[in-house]
Motif scaffolding. Structure first.
Motif, PDB file in Angstrom:
ATOM      1  N   GLU A 178       0.827  -1.210   0.000  1.00  0.00           N
ATOM      2  CA  GLU A 178       0.000   0.000   0.000  1.00  0.00           C
ATOM      3  C   GLU A 178       0.857   1.255   0.000  1.00  0.00           C
ATOM      4  OE1 GLU A 178      -3.274  -1.490  -0.979  1.00  0.00           O
ATOM      5  OE2 GLU A 178      -3.248   0.645  -0.540  1.00  0.00           O
ATOM      6  N   ALA A 179       1.973   1.212   0.710  1.00  0.00           N
ATOM      7  CA  ALA A 179       2.858   2.380   0.731  1.00  0.00           C
ATOM      8  C   ALA A 179       3.410   2.638  -0.678  1.00  0.00           C
ATOM      9  CB  ALA A 179       3.991   2.168   1.729  1.00  0.00           C
ATOM     10  N   TYR A 180       3.785   1.571  -1.382  1.00  0.00           N
ATOM     11  CA  TYR A 180       4.260   1.744  -2.762  1.00  0.00           C
ATOM     12  C   TYR A 180       3.160   2.333  -3.642  1.00  0.00           C
ATOM     13  CZ  TYR A 180       8.838  -0.524  -2.500  1.00  0.00           C
ATOM     14  OH  TYR A 180      10.153  -0.820  -2.224  1.00  0.00           O
ATOM     15  N   ARG A 181       1.925   1.846  -3.455  1.00  0.00           N
ATOM     16  CA  ARG A 181       0.805   2.341  -4.285  1.00  0.00           C
ATOM     17  C   ARG A 181       0.560   3.817  -4.021  1.00  0.00           C
ATOM     18  NH1 ARG A 181      -2.009  -3.020  -2.582  1.00  0.00           N
ATOM     19  NH2 ARG A 181      -1.308  -4.397  -4.263  1.00  0.00           N
ATOM     20  N   ASP A 182       0.668   4.216  -2.771  1.00  0.00           N
ATOM     21  CA  ASP A 182       0.540   5.637  -2.436  1.00  0.00           C
ATOM     22  C   ASP A 182       1.657   6.422  -3.111  1.00  0.00           C
ATOM     23  OD1 ASP A 182       1.190   8.131  -1.041  1.00  0.00           O
ATOM     24  OD2 ASP A 182      -0.217   7.535   0.518  1.00  0.00           O
ATOM     25  N   TRP A 183       2.878   5.902  -2.968  1.00  0.00           N
ATOM     26  CA  TRP A 183       4.054   6.660  -3.420  1.00  0.00           C
ATOM     27  C   TRP A 183       4.034   6.902  -4.922  1.00  0.00           C
ATOM     28  CZ3 TRP A 183       9.946   5.260  -3.367  1.00  0.00           C
ATOM     29  CH2 TRP A 183      10.699   6.441  -3.205  1.00  0.00           C
ATOM     30  N   VAL A 184       3.591   5.903  -5.683  1.00  0.00           N
ATOM     31  CA  VAL A 184       3.629   6.037  -7.138  1.00  0.00           C
ATOM     32  C   VAL A 184       2.695   7.168  -7.586  1.00  0.00           C
ATOM     33  CG1 VAL A 184       1.872   4.327  -7.774  1.00  0.00           C
ATOM     34  CG2 VAL A 184       3.815   4.670  -9.258  1.00  0.00           C
ATOM     35  N   ALA A 185       1.679   7.460  -6.781  1.00  0.00           N
ATOM     36  CA  ALA A 185       0.751   8.523  -7.150  1.00  0.00           C
ATOM     37  C   ALA A 185       1.079   9.862  -6.485  1.00  0.00           C
ATOM     38  CB  ALA A 185      -0.668   8.108  -6.777  1.00  0.00           C
ATOM     39  N   SER A 186       1.961   9.845  -5.489  1.00  0.00           N
ATOM     40  CA  SER A 186       2.175  11.059  -4.688  1.00  0.00           C
ATOM     41  C   SER A 186       3.616  11.523  -4.691  1.00  0.00           C
ATOM     42  CB  SER A 186       1.757  10.770  -3.234  1.00  0.00           C
ATOM     43  OG  SER A 186       2.629   9.792  -2.669  1.00  0.00           O
ATOM     44  N   VAL A 187       4.439  10.879  -5.516  1.00  0.00           N
ATOM     45  CA  VAL A 187       5.887  11.015  -5.399  1.00  0.00           C
ATOM     46  C   VAL A 187       6.386  12.452  -5.565  1.00  0.00           C
ATOM     47  CG1 VAL A 187       6.237  10.414  -7.826  1.00  0.00           C
ATOM     48  CG2 VAL A 187       8.055   9.942  -6.162  1.00  0.00           C
ATOM     49  N   GLU A 188       5.598  13.272  -6.227  1.00  0.00           N
ATOM     50  CA  GLU A 188       6.046  14.644  -6.465  1.00  0.00           C
ATOM     51  C   GLU A 188       6.310  15.393  -5.148  1.00  0.00           C
ATOM     52  OE1 GLU A 188       4.338  18.217  -9.178  1.00  0.00           O
ATOM     53  OE2 GLU A 188       3.728  16.172  -9.687  1.00  0.00           O
ATOM     54  N   HIS A 189       5.458  15.173  -4.160  1.00  0.00           N
ATOM     55  CA  HIS A 189       5.628  15.913  -2.897  1.00  0.00           C
ATOM     56  C   HIS A 189       5.854  14.990  -1.694  1.00  0.00           C
ATOM     57  CE1 HIS A 189       1.382  14.869  -3.214  1.00  0.00           C
ATOM     58  NE2 HIS A 189       1.326  14.953  -1.904  1.00  0.00           N
ATOM     59  N   THR A 190       5.952  13.668  -1.955  1.00  0.00           N
ATOM     60  CA  THR A 190       6.009  12.712  -0.841  1.00  0.00           C
ATOM     61  C   THR A 190       7.305  11.904  -0.860  1.00  0.00           C
ATOM     62  OG1 THR A 190       3.600  12.488  -0.767  1.00  0.00           O
ATOM     63  CG2 THR A 190       4.879  10.677   0.157  1.00  0.00           C
ATOM     64  N   HIS A 191       7.900  11.718   0.301  1.00  0.00           N
ATOM     65  CA  HIS A 191       9.016  10.785   0.437  1.00  0.00           C
ATOM     66  C   HIS A 191       8.533   9.559   1.216  1.00  0.00           C
ATOM     67  CE1 HIS A 191      12.897   8.988   0.914  1.00  0.00           C
ATOM     68  NE2 HIS A 191      12.853   9.089   2.235  1.00  0.00           N
ATOM     69  N   TYR A 192       8.955   8.397   0.738  1.00  0.00           N
ATOM     70  CA  TYR A 192       8.615   7.155   1.418  1.00  0.00           C
ATOM     71  C   TYR A 192       9.765   6.826   2.370  1.00  0.00           C
ATOM     72  CZ  TYR A 192       7.530   2.136   1.923  1.00  0.00           C
ATOM     73  OH  TYR A 192       7.260   0.878   2.413  1.00  0.00           O
ATOM     74  N   ILE A 193       9.500   6.949   3.668  1.00  0.00           N
ATOM     75  CA  ILE A 193      10.515   6.613   4.672  1.00  0.00           C
ATOM     76  C   ILE A 193      10.444   5.108   4.916  1.00  0.00           C
ATOM     77  CG2 ILE A 193      11.387   6.998   7.009  1.00  0.00           C
ATOM     78  CD1 ILE A 193      10.502   9.798   6.928  1.00  0.00           C
ATOM     79  N   LEU A 194      11.148   4.373   4.090  1.00  0.00           N
ATOM     80  CA  LEU A 194      11.178   2.912   4.222  1.00  0.00           C
ATOM     81  C   LEU A 194      11.828   2.563   5.567  1.00  0.00           C
ATOM     82  CD1 LEU A 194      10.408   0.605   2.102  1.00  0.00           C
ATOM     83  CD2 LEU A 194      12.853   0.254   1.963  1.00  0.00           C
ATOM     84  N   GLY A 195      11.219   1.598   6.259  1.00  0.00           N
ATOM     85  CA  GLY A 195      11.602   1.376   7.641  1.00  0.00           C
ATOM     86  C   GLY A 195      12.667   0.340   7.893  1.00  0.00           C
ATOM     87  N   THR A 196      13.147  -0.327   6.854  1.00  0.00           N
ATOM     88  CA  THR A 196      14.171  -1.310   7.111  1.00  0.00           C
ATOM     89  C   THR A 196      15.209  -1.268   5.996  1.00  0.00           C
ATOM     90  OG1 THR A 196      14.574  -3.598   7.781  1.00  0.00           O
ATOM     91  CG2 THR A 196      13.014  -3.261   5.973  1.00  0.00           C
ATOM     92  N   ALA A 197      16.297  -2.011   6.205  1.00  0.00           N
ATOM     93  CA  ALA A 197      17.409  -1.969   5.245  1.00  0.00           C
ATOM     94  C   ALA A 197      17.113  -2.912   4.095  1.00  0.00           C
ATOM     95  CB  ALA A 197      18.712  -2.345   5.943  1.00  0.00           C
ATOM     96  N   ALA A 198      15.977  -2.676   3.447  1.00  0.00           N
ATOM     97  CA  ALA A 198      15.532  -3.492   2.323  1.00  0.00           C
ATOM     98  C   ALA A 198      14.954  -2.554   1.271  1.00  0.00           C
ATOM     99  CB  ALA A 198      14.496  -4.509   2.794  1.00  0.00           C
ATOM    100  N   GLY A 199      14.209  -3.116   0.303  1.00  0.00           N
ATOM    101  CA  GLY A 199      13.642  -2.277  -0.740  1.00  0.00           C
ATOM    102  C   GLY A 199      14.674  -1.953  -1.804  1.00  0.00           C
ATOM    103  N   PRO A 200      14.274  -1.071  -2.739  1.00  0.00           N
ATOM    104  CA  PRO A 200      15.167  -0.760  -3.866  1.00  0.00           C
ATOM    105  C   PRO A 200      16.354   0.107  -3.449  1.00  0.00           C
ATOM    106  CG  PRO A 200      13.237   0.658  -3.924  1.00  0.00           C
ATOM    107  CD  PRO A 200      12.995  -0.335  -2.821  1.00  0.00           C
TER     108      PRO A 200
END
Lengths: 281, 437
Positions: B185-207
Motif C-alpha cells: 500500500e505504501a508503494y501504491r501511495d508513493w507512485v501517485a504522490s511522489v512529487e511531494h512525498t518521500h517514502y521513509i522505508l523502515g528497514t534496510a531493504a527495498g530498492p
C-alpha cells in the motif's frame, strides 16, 4: 502458431494492421483465473471476438504493487481459487490455438521462479520458451526495468532467443535518458503509463499521456500503447488520437464482474472508440 | 564517542553503483518510481558529504533521540547463558523506544532537503510508524502510516501513539493484512504522490539506495557499541547477536564488525511455531532467492513465486523477506542466521524481565533467546571469558498485551478482544493463560 514468424513479428503485424486502417489498436487486459480459469478463457475470447486486436493475459501474483483495488480483488480471487502459473500459459495457448493474439502481463518474481520445482532448471529462459511454445507474443513486466533485465537474470537474451517481445513501461516521471534506454530494450510495443498511479479506471485521461507519447516518439519507432485509466469509448477515442494502442484493464475487470455480455458490450464500445466511431455517451 | 554521522562516512563493504550486493539488491520496481529513488540516492550522496546535514543529524541524535545509547552488562541474565557474558546494546532507551529513530531522523532530514512536505511509511509492530510520526511532528511534515489490519489490532498502543503524534494510520485490509501488505500500500501511495512525498522505508531493504542508506543511518549502533565494549573490557565481543526481520537493527550493529574476523555475527530469525511447521517468518533459514518489494533477496515463496503467508508472535518480524545485504552475508558465510521460535523468544522475554528488570520488545527477545543458546557453545569453545553483544533493539511496552495473554498474568476478560497468540496444540486448542511467569 505461424511457424516462421516470431512473437515480435506478429506483434508488429497487429499494429501494422491497425495502422493500415488508420486507427489505433485496442488491447484488453484480464487476469487468468478470474473468476475461474475456464471463465477467464471465455472472457478473454469475448474480448478478442468483440473487437480487441490483442489481449494481455494477467498472471495473478500475491503482491501486485502497481495495481489498484479492482485488479487486486480479481487476482486475489483467482489466487484463492488456486490458479497456478501454468494456468496462465494454458489460457494463452488456448487463445492462440484459435488465432487470438496474446501477451502476458506479469510481475517479475513468478518468471524468476518459474519451473523451480522442475527437473532441468527453470527461470526466465524456461518461461520464455514455454510462452513461445504456447503461442504467446510477449511479456509486459511492470516491476522489471531494463536495468535488471540485461544482467544476471538474462531476460532480454532469453526473450530474444525465443522471439518473444520484452515489453517495458515508461512513465511521466521517466527522464529522457531512461526513455531512451527503455525503448532500446523494448520489442513489440512500448507501454506508456498515462499517469502517475496504480491501475484503475479514471474519469479523465491524464493530460500527461500525450506529452509522454510525444517524448517517447523522439527515441523510438516502436508502436506506443497507452494504459492506465481508460474506461470508455470516448476516452479510447481520445487516446487513439495520439497513441498506436489503447490499453484497457480495470474497466474490463469491472465489467467481468457482470459477466460475458458486459465485457462484450464494453469491448464493442472501446473498439468503436479506437475507430473514431464513438458517438459519445 | 563516535557520532551518528560517522555511520555515513563510507565503508569498504558497499554495493555496486546499482545497489547490488552480489546477486542481491538492485531495483525490482515500477519505472514510475525510478526517478524518485534516483533523487533519493543523489540527495543522500550530497547530504552525507555536507557538514551542515551531518551536524544537524548528530545534534538530533544526541539532544532529541538521546544517543549514545548505553551498553549494559547483563550479569544476572548471563547466569542463564552457560557463563558467557551478555552485553546489551540499549537501543530500547532511545526516544520512541527502539532503534528505528536512527533511520527516521536521517530520512526526515533528507525529506526536508528534497523540499517534500509529506512522508509515508509502512509499519509492522508500529515502532517504525511511531518513529516516523515523531519525526514528522518534529519537522512539520504531513504523515501517513500504512499498517496491516492484523497488526493494528495486536499493536493497538502504537496505533494510538501515532495518532496522538498527528499521523494518519491507514489499516491495510488486503492480502495477509500484515507488514508485507502495508508495504504494498505504501508503494501504491508513493507512485501517485511522489512529487511531494518521500517514502521513509523502515528497514534496510527495498530498492537501491534504501538498503545501503538505512544501514548507514543505523551503523551508529555498531560503531558506538564497538567503542563502548573496547573501552570497558579492553577487547571485542566474541559474537554479536541481533534479531532479523527486514534486518535494519542487525545490519546496523553487524556492519562495523565486518572486518573484525574473530567476531561472529549471528542473526536470529522468527521461526514462529517452528520452521518445520511452515508457520514462520525465517526468510534466510527457510526461504529462497526472489524479488519482492524492490530488491532481490531471500524470500518465503511457493514454487510459483507467490509470497507465502508468514507467522510470528512478533509483528515486527512477521515479514516474508529480508534485506539484501543479509542475503549476501549469509551466502558468504560472514554472518550466520538461525531460527528462534515464538516459545523460545517468550521464554527469553520472561527471563530478561525477571533477571534484569528490562521488558524487551518481542522482536528483541528473539536476539536474547539466540544469545542464551549461543552462550554455552561459545563458553565450551572459548572458555569462560566468552562475550556476546546483543542488540536490544526495542522496549516492550507495545507488547504488554501480547505478553500478558501469553503468560496469562491478567484476566483475559479485561483485555481487548483478540485471538490468543499462544501456540496451538495438536487438537487445535489454544494453550494460554497457564504459563509460568
Amino acid at each position: 502458431m505461424t511457424a516462421s514468424l516470431t512473437g515480435v513479428d506478429r506483434l508488429g503485424e497487429v499494429f501494422a494492421a491497425a495502422k493500415a486502417e488508420d486507427r489505433a489498436a485496442l488491447i484488453g487486459y484480464l487476469p487468468a483465473g478470474y473468476p475461474t480459469v475456464k471463465g477467464s478463457l471465455g472472457l478473454l475470447t469475448q474480448v478478442l471476438d468483440a473487437g480487441a486486436d490483442l489481449v494481455e493475459v494477467g498472471l495473478p501474483y500475491s503482491d501486485p504493487v502497481l495495481d489498484g483495488p479492482v485488479v487486486q480483488h480479481a487476482v486475489e480471487t483467482a489466487l484463492r481459487a488456486g490458479v497456478r502459473v501454468r494456468d496462465t500459459l494454458g489460457v494463452v495457448e488456448q487463445l492462440a490455438a484459435r488465432g487470438g493474439r496474446a501477451v502476458v502481463m506479469t510481475y517479475w518474481n513468478p518468471v524468476l521462479r518459474y519451473g523451480s520445482g522442475r527437473e532441468g532448471g527453470g527461470g526466465p529462459a524456461a518461461f520464455a520458451r514455454d510462452l513461445a511454445n504456447a503461442g504467446g507474443l510477449g511479456v509486459i513486466t511492470p516491476d522489471l526495468v531494463p536495468d535488471e533485465a540485461s544482467g544476471p537474470t538474462g531476460w532480454l537474451a532469453a526473450a530474444d532467443r525465443e522471439g518473444i517481445a520484452p515489453i517495458f513501461l515508461v512513465a511521466p516521471s521517466s527522464t529522457d535518458e531512461r526513455i531512451a534506454a527503455t525503448t532500446a530494450a523494448t520489442r513489440g510495443f512500448l507501454y506508456a503509463a498515462s499517469t502517475m498511479g496504480v491501475t484503475g479506471a479514471r474519469d479523465a485521461v491524464s493530460g500527461t499521456a500525450s506529452t509522454l507519447v510525444a517524448r517517447a516518439r523522439a527515441h523510438t519507432d516502436l508502436p506506443i500503447g497507452v494504459g492506465l485509466g481508460v474506461r470508455n469509448g470516448a476516452q479510447a477515442g481520445e487516446v487513439a488520437g495520439f497513441a498506436d494502442g489503447v490499453i484497457v484493464g480495470s474497466a474490463l475487470v469491472s465489467a467481468a464482474e457482470h459477466g460475458r455480455a458486459a465485457v462484450a458490450r464494453l469491448t464493442t464500445e472501446l473498439a468503436a472508440g479506437v475507430r473514431g466511431q464513438h458517438t459519445g455517451r | 564517542m563516535t557520532s551518528a554521522s560517522s555511520g555515513l562516512a563510507g565503508t569498504t563493504h558497499e554495493p555496486d553503483e546499482a545497489g547490488h550486493f552480489g546477486p542481491y539488491g538492485g531495483r525490482y520496481m515500477p519505472e514510475a518510481l525510478i526517478a524518485a529513488v534516483d533523487e533519493v540516492a543523489a540527495e543522500y550522496e550530497k547530504a552525507r558529504r555536507d557538514p551542515e546535514f551531518l551536524a544537524e543529524l548528530d545534534r538530533l541524535q544526541r539532544d532529541y533521540a538521546g544517543r549514545p545509547s548505553p551498553v549494559t552488562d547483563a550479569r544476572r541474565l548471563s547466569e542463564h547463558a552457560g557463563g558467557a557474558r551478555i552485553l546489551l546494546k540499549r537501543e530500547d532507551l532511545n526516544h520512541t523506544g527502539s532503534h528505528k529513530i536512527n533511520n527516521v531522523l536521517g530520512q526526515a532530514l533528507l525529506t526536508r532537503r528534497m523540499g517534500k512536505t509529506r512522508v509515508i511509511a509502512e509499519t509492522g509492530a508500529g515502532q517504525h510508524g511511531v518513529a516516523t510520526a515523531t519525526a514528522a511532528a518534529l519537522m512539520g511534515l504531513e504523515c501517513v502510516v500504512y499498517m496491516g489490519e492484523v497488526d493494528t489490532e495486536r499493536q493497538a498502543l502504537n496505533v494510538a501513539r501515532m495518532r496522538l503524534l498527528g499521523a494518519e494510520v491507514v489499516p491495510v485490509t488486503t492480502g495477509s493484512r500484515t507488514l508485507k501488505d502495508a508495504l504494498n500500500e505504501a508503494y501504491r501511495d508513493w507512485v501517485a504522490s511522489v512529487e511531494h512525498t518521500h517514502y521513509i522505508l523502515g528497514t534496510a531493504a527495498g530498492p537501491h539506495p534504501f538498503p545501503r542508506m538505512v544501514r548507514d543511518f543505523h551503523r551508529v549502533i555498531g560503531l558506538e557499541a564497538r567503542e563502548q565494549v573496547l573501552a570497558a573490557y579492553g577487547r571485542l565481543p566474541d559474537a554479536v547477536a541481533a534479531c532479523v526481520g527486514g534486518g535494519s537493527n542487525a545490519i546496523g550493529i553487524f556492519h562495523p564488525f565486518l572486518d573484525d574476523e574473530g567476531v561472529r555475527l549471528v542473526g536470529f530469525e522468527a521461526a514462529g511455531d517452528g520452521v518445520e511447521t511452515g508457520r514462520h517468518a525465517a526468510s534466510i533459514t527457510g526461504g529462497s532467492p526472489g524479488a519482492l518489494h524492490g530488491a532481490m533477496s531471500y524470500l518465503l515463496q511457493d514454487e510459483d513465486g507467490q509470497t507465502l503467508e508468514t507467522h510470528s508472535i512478533s509483528a515486527g518480524l512477521d515479514y516474508p523477506g529480508v534485506g539484501p545485504e543479509h542475503a549476501f552475508l549469509a551466502d558468504s558465510g560472514r554472518a550466520t542466521y538461525e531460527p528462534v521460535t515464538d516459545a523460545e523468544a517468550m521464554e527469553a522475554f520472561r527471563l530478561l524481565c525477571r533477571t534484569e528488570g528490562i521488558i524487551p520488545a518481542i522482536e528483541s527477545a528473539h536476539a536474547i533467546a539466540g544469545a542464551l543458546r549461543l552462550g554455552p557453545q561459545l563458553v565450551a569453545e572459548l572458555g569462560p571469558d566468552a562475550t556476546i553483544l546483543v542488540n536490544l533493539s526495542g522496549r516492550g511496552d507495545k507488547d504488554v498485551d501480547t505478553a500478558a495473554r501469553w503468560f496469562g498474568v491478567v484476566d483475559p476478560e479485561s483485555l481487548p478482544t483478540e485471538p490468543p497468540p499462544g501456540p496451538v496444540d495438536a487438537d487445535g486448542a489454544v494453550a494460554s493463560g497457564e504459563r509460568e511467569l
